[in-house]
Design a protein around this motif. Structure first.
Motif, PDB file in Angstrom:
ATOM      1  N   HIS A  22       0.841  -1.193   0.000  1.00 26.36           N
ATOM      2  CA  HIS A  22       0.000   0.000   0.000  1.00 26.36           C
ATOM      3  C   HIS A  22       0.881   1.250   0.000  1.00 26.36           C
ATOM      4  N   TYR A  55      -7.798   5.536  -6.675  1.00 26.51           N
ATOM      5  CA  TYR A  55      -7.045   4.352  -6.281  1.00 26.51           C
ATOM      6  C   TYR A  55      -7.042   3.282  -7.369  1.00 26.51           C
ATOM      7  N   GLU A  57      -8.742   0.808  -7.456  1.00 28.50           N
ATOM      8  CA  GLU A  57      -8.771  -0.428  -6.684  1.00 28.50           C
ATOM      9  C   GLU A  57     -10.165  -1.033  -6.752  1.00 28.50           C
ATOM     10  N   TRP A  59     -13.080  -2.227  -5.321  1.00 33.45           N
ATOM     11  CA  TRP A  59     -13.481  -2.171  -3.919  1.00 33.45           C
ATOM     12  C   TRP A  59     -14.212  -3.427  -3.469  1.00 33.45           C
ATOM     13  N   ALA A  62     -11.518  -5.789  -2.778  1.00 37.14           N
ATOM     14  CA  ALA A  62     -10.821  -5.376  -1.556  1.00 37.14           C
ATOM     15  C   ALA A  62     -11.599  -5.807  -0.320  1.00 37.14           C
ATOM     16  N   TRP A  76      -5.451  -6.646   6.880  1.00 35.79           N
ATOM     17  CA  TRP A  76      -4.587  -6.052   5.855  1.00 35.79           C
ATOM     18  C   TRP A  76      -3.331  -5.442   6.458  1.00 35.79           C
ATOM     19  N   ASP A 117      -5.018  -4.663  -6.042  1.00 39.56           N
ATOM     20  CA  ASP A 117      -5.349  -4.505  -4.630  1.00 39.56           C
ATOM     21  C   ASP A 117      -4.140  -5.030  -3.880  1.00 39.56           C
TER      22      ASP A 117
END
Length: 345
Positions: A22, A55, A57, A59, A62, A76, A117
């Protein structure tokens, strides 16, 4: 910008996996790949005050990954989330089926699915099995950023102490490297990406043995507009070796990844030795750290869900907020105890 032609035979298909820690530049790499023709999932996380440009990403994926990490007793931000620990047979099969259904819903018949992710790094065996079930080869791209730059970002966003962030960086990068050893992969220096993304694309394509799907002149202009210096929120590095216990092993890991991002020779045995040292820490401290990280992550998830329900009793939300605060305090106490253990070694 003349580009090689990308065919449409089954041999040309491949998933792009953006692996790593991250706050390491995974969003920037993902947007570059997306503009160059890789295909984002249906549901992508928007930007916020911590990442205004987005992002990119998935979700829903995620959220699924968070649930799978908690099912295994982690979270995480569990510094001991590596290596991957399969669940007992029937449970692992159930999670594999869920991952496959989620992949199908998010990517459908995508020719070049793009999965970003950071949690996929520590859950890579699960997601690689998903891709294998769909006969989808994979190519990896791993951004490399100095651990202390990452730590500054996590301190600002999450309030993490530098020791935790640095060890978390080591955990994610070890997982990303180990679980991608048998696939085409490219290591990309984050600062070099912002300075000259075209040179990094040349390296990515050489490492993958394939051109990016659709990197046109128009796409190049959009990438120029996106990859600007304002993405470098926490520049610079620092003296990793000065950080107690975790600093020296993080320095060795960073040296390896930084060399990889320059295509310099390196030996995987050096990272394997770092992994042994992390495993030793896990054996000594994991019983204290991982359950607390899981409990805090579960409380955070409950709080997010409660805030999303407009009719939710405000007293219940207040209770959840108190629970999160209490768990944060407990985790801080545990981290202080671990620091005391470290100092006494």
């Amino acid at each position: 910008m003349a580009r090689p032609t990308v065919g449409k035979s089954k041999a040309d298909r491949a998933a792009y996996l953006v692996l790593g820690m991250h706050r390491s530049g995974t969003s920037a790499v993902t947007q570059l790949l997306a503009l160059a023709g890789a295909e984002l999932p249906q549901n992508v996380m928007p930007g916020d005050e911590h990442n205004a440009k987005g992002y990119f990403e998935p979700w829903k994926i995620a959220v699924f990954n968070d649930e799978r990490l908690r099912a295994g007793g982690g979270a995480w931000d569990d510094v001991f989330a590596f290596p991957y620990q399969p669940l007992p047979g029937p449970q692992e099969a159930e999670w594999a089926a869920k991952a496959l259904a989620l992949y199908d819903a998010e990517f459908g018949e995508a020719w070049f699915p793009l999965l970003k992710d950071p949690r996929v790094s520590v859950l890579a065996p699960l997601w690689r099995a998903t891709l294998k079930a769909r006969n989808m080869p994979a190519r990896a791209v791993m951004p490399v950023r100095h651990p202390l730059s990452v730590a500054k970002s996590l301190m600002r966003r999450d309030g993490f102490p530098v020791e935790k962030s640095v060890l978390l960086w080591v955990t994610y990068m070890l997982a990303a490297e180990l679980y991608s050893r048998d696939m085409p992969r490219a290591f990309v220096g984050y600062d070099r990406l912002l300075a000259d993304w075209r040179a990094e694309v040349t390296r990515i394509e050489a490492a993958h043995g394939a051109a990016l799907p659709r990197l046109s002149e128009r796409a190049a202009s959009e990438i120029d507009a996106f990859l600007t210096t304002d993405l470098r929120h926490d520049a610079g590095g620092g003296d990793l070796s000065a950080i107690p216990l975790v600093g020296p092993l993080a320095q060795r890991a960073y040296d390896w990844f930084e060399a990889a991002a320059r295509d310099a020779p390196r030996d995987s045995e050096a990272l394997d030795q770092v992994a042994v040292e992390v495993a030793d820490m896990k054996a000594q401290m994991g019983v204290f750290v991982s359950p607390a990280a899981r409990a805090l992550d579960l409380a955070r998830a409950d709080l997010v869900e409660a805030r999303g329900l407009r009719a939710m009793d405000l007293r219940y939300i207040s209770t959840l907020e108190g629970q999160v605060a209490r768990l944060r305090s407990e985790l801080s106490t545990i981290e202080a105890m671990v620091d005391t253990m470290i100092a006494g070694r």
